[in-house]
Write an enzyme that holds these catalytic residues in place. Structure first.
Site, PDB file in Angstrom:
ATOM      1  N   LYS A  51      -0.345  -3.275  -3.483  1.00  0.00           N
ATOM      2  CA  LYS A  51      -1.551  -3.698  -2.765  1.00  0.00           C
ATOM      3  C   LYS A  51      -2.716  -2.754  -3.030  1.00  0.00           C
ATOM      4  O   LYS A  51      -3.840  -3.184  -3.312  1.00  0.00           O
ATOM      5  CB  LYS A  51      -1.260  -3.794  -1.272  1.00  0.00           C
ATOM      6  CG  LYS A  51      -2.481  -4.143  -0.424  1.00  0.00           C
ATOM      7  CD  LYS A  51      -2.778  -3.009   0.512  1.00  0.00           C
ATOM      8  CE  LYS A  51      -4.037  -3.279   1.316  1.00  0.00           C
ATOM      9  NZ  LYS A  51      -4.330  -2.181   2.252  1.00  0.00           N
ATOM     10  N   ASP A  63      -1.608  -8.343   1.403  1.00  0.00           N
ATOM     11  CA  ASP A  63      -1.058  -7.517   2.463  1.00  0.00           C
ATOM     12  C   ASP A  63      -0.575  -8.441   3.582  1.00  0.00           C
ATOM     13  O   ASP A  63      -0.543  -9.659   3.428  1.00  0.00           O
ATOM     14  CB  ASP A  63      -2.094  -6.506   2.977  1.00  0.00           C
ATOM     15  CG  ASP A  63      -3.383  -7.167   3.404  1.00  0.00           C
ATOM     16  OD1 ASP A  63      -3.384  -8.396   3.649  1.00  0.00           O
ATOM     17  OD2 ASP A  63      -4.410  -6.485   3.507  1.00  0.00           O
TER      18      ASP A  63
END
Length: 409
Positions: free
Chosen positions: A267, A286
């Site tokens: 991420k 996320d």
């Protein structure tokens, strides 16, 4: 070199093409702060940039440091001795680069809306969300700070980094403005312990060790991972016909090389690729984005029932296929539209349902935002209030409950 007092200038940019009040607060950059009512300021490339906006224009001012910085002036305006602009000032070019103003955003919104009914439904209330083109090093450190964190706390950490390790550029009123620290400034052995004292927690080690690695490799290595069509400020883009390595292969290489740095997972790597290296097809996934994928795009069943490595890739690939080359930008618009900070101000009386719903806010453990879920009325009695540790770093607002219809006997 002739010098003159800094003045406000204006650039014809409509709110539908750029809304700074949304773009600067939606978790892309963490250094912008209010310097006056409806005025945002930050240091960029050795100057303090300030912005205001009306429906048709972006107003801007650049404050450059003088050779010797004065003591903080008593007023809320920069002093003449520090507010200087050179005749070869590149501020306008920097602004156009930083806000990606060469892209027709209205056309992009139309393209995404035509491809996606959900985007068409949610995006009209959030026009003017532009993808910032930040320096790669700042984006890297900022998103290392974002791990298990919220926007307010990330901003505080980044401010402390600049205050303690960045060069002083000047003042607005009595407030000092420091530029972002270099890798060299954060690569000293004592930095980790100092950052721990400042409340960085486990991120202190990540920042220090990553600074050492980038110092050894050189900033040129990091900036060399940039999309050649969207290079760092001051570097000419490579024409598409001359690209030796572009598209998905260039993005994948950048993504993989970033994963070798401390504190960088998929991420964070995708956030840096998207917001610091110009890879607009990068889609950071996320917990918050995963919730959007479940709610609006039918993920969350079968083999994609939880956010795993495979699901991460599946969600990102789905959005890339749906929105095209600028998928990361479109994803950021929906991410912003879903943030509680912005969605609350859009609720009108006609949008309030009469069903009783309790809203539970909890920390998003892998995002820089808050994860919000609606709890069905019949299950609300079983919900436990979060402990103090669960609420740490999260602003919990009073829940809004609508009136339920009374059933007739």
């Amino acid at each position: 070199m002739a010098l003159r007092a800094a003045e406000w200038h204006k650039l014809p940019v409509s709110l539908t093409e750029l809304c700074i009040n949304t773009t600067l607060r939606c978790g892309q950059s963490f250094r912008w702060r209010k310097s006056a009512e409806d005025e945002w300021s930050c240091t960029l490339h050795g100057r303090i940039l300030s912005f205001r906006q009306d429906p048709d224009h972006l107003h801007y001012r650049a404050i450059f440091p003088s050779s010797t910085l004065p003591t903080p002036p008593p007023s809320n305006l920069p002093s003449a001795s520090q507010s200087v602009v050179s005749d070869d000032d590149d501020t306008l070019a920097l602004i156009k680069h930083y806000f990606n103003l060469g892209v027709d955003l209205g056309q992009l919104y139309e393209q995404w809306a035509a491809a996606d009914a959900n985007f068409k439904k949610r995006a009209p209330k959030f026009t003017g969300v532009r993808m910032l083109r930040q320096d790669a090093w700042e984006a890297l450190v900022g998103f290392i700070c974002s791990s298990n964190n919220n926007i307010s706390r990330i901003s505080g950490m980044v401010h402390n980094l600049c205050l303690h390790y960045g060069p002083l550029i000047g003042y607005i009123g009595k407030e000092p403005y420091h530029d972002f620290p270099t890798p060299d400034a954060l690569a000293h052995p004592q930095v980790e312990a100092h950052l721990m004292k400042l409340g960085f927690g486990y991120r202190a080690k990540y920042i220090y060790k990553t600074a050492v690695m980038v110092q050894e490799k050189g900033l040129a290595w990091l900036e060399g991972l940039s999309n050649p069509e969207c290079p760092p400020f001051g570097v000419e883009p490579t024409p598409a016909g001359e690209l030796l390595e572009g598209g998905r292969e260039g993005y994948r290489r950048a993504h993989e090389e970033l994963l070798a740095l401390h504190g960088v997972g998929p991420k964070v790597s995708d956030c840096v690729c998207l917001m610091g290296l110009g890879w607009s097809e990068s889609v950071p996934v996320d917990t918050h984005v995963w919730q959007i994928a479940q709610r609006d795009y039918r993920f969350g069943k079968g083999k994609h029932s939880s956010l795993t490595t495979a699901t991460y890739t599946a969600v990102a690939n789905y959005f890339r296929k749906l929105w095209g080359k600028e998928a990361g930008w479109a994803h950021s618009v929906l991410f912003t539209a879903d943030l509680k900070t912005f969605s609350e101000r859009l609720v009108t009386k006609t949008e309030v349902k009469e069903e009783k719903v309790t809203v539970k806010t909890e920390p998003d453990r892998s995002s820089n935002a808050l994860a919000t879920t609606a709890i069905k009325p019949e299950t609300r009695k079983r919900i436990k209030r979060p402990s103090v540790s669960e609420q740490q770093g999260v602003e919990v607002k009073a829940e809004v409950v609508t009136r339920s219809k009374r059933r007739k006997a």
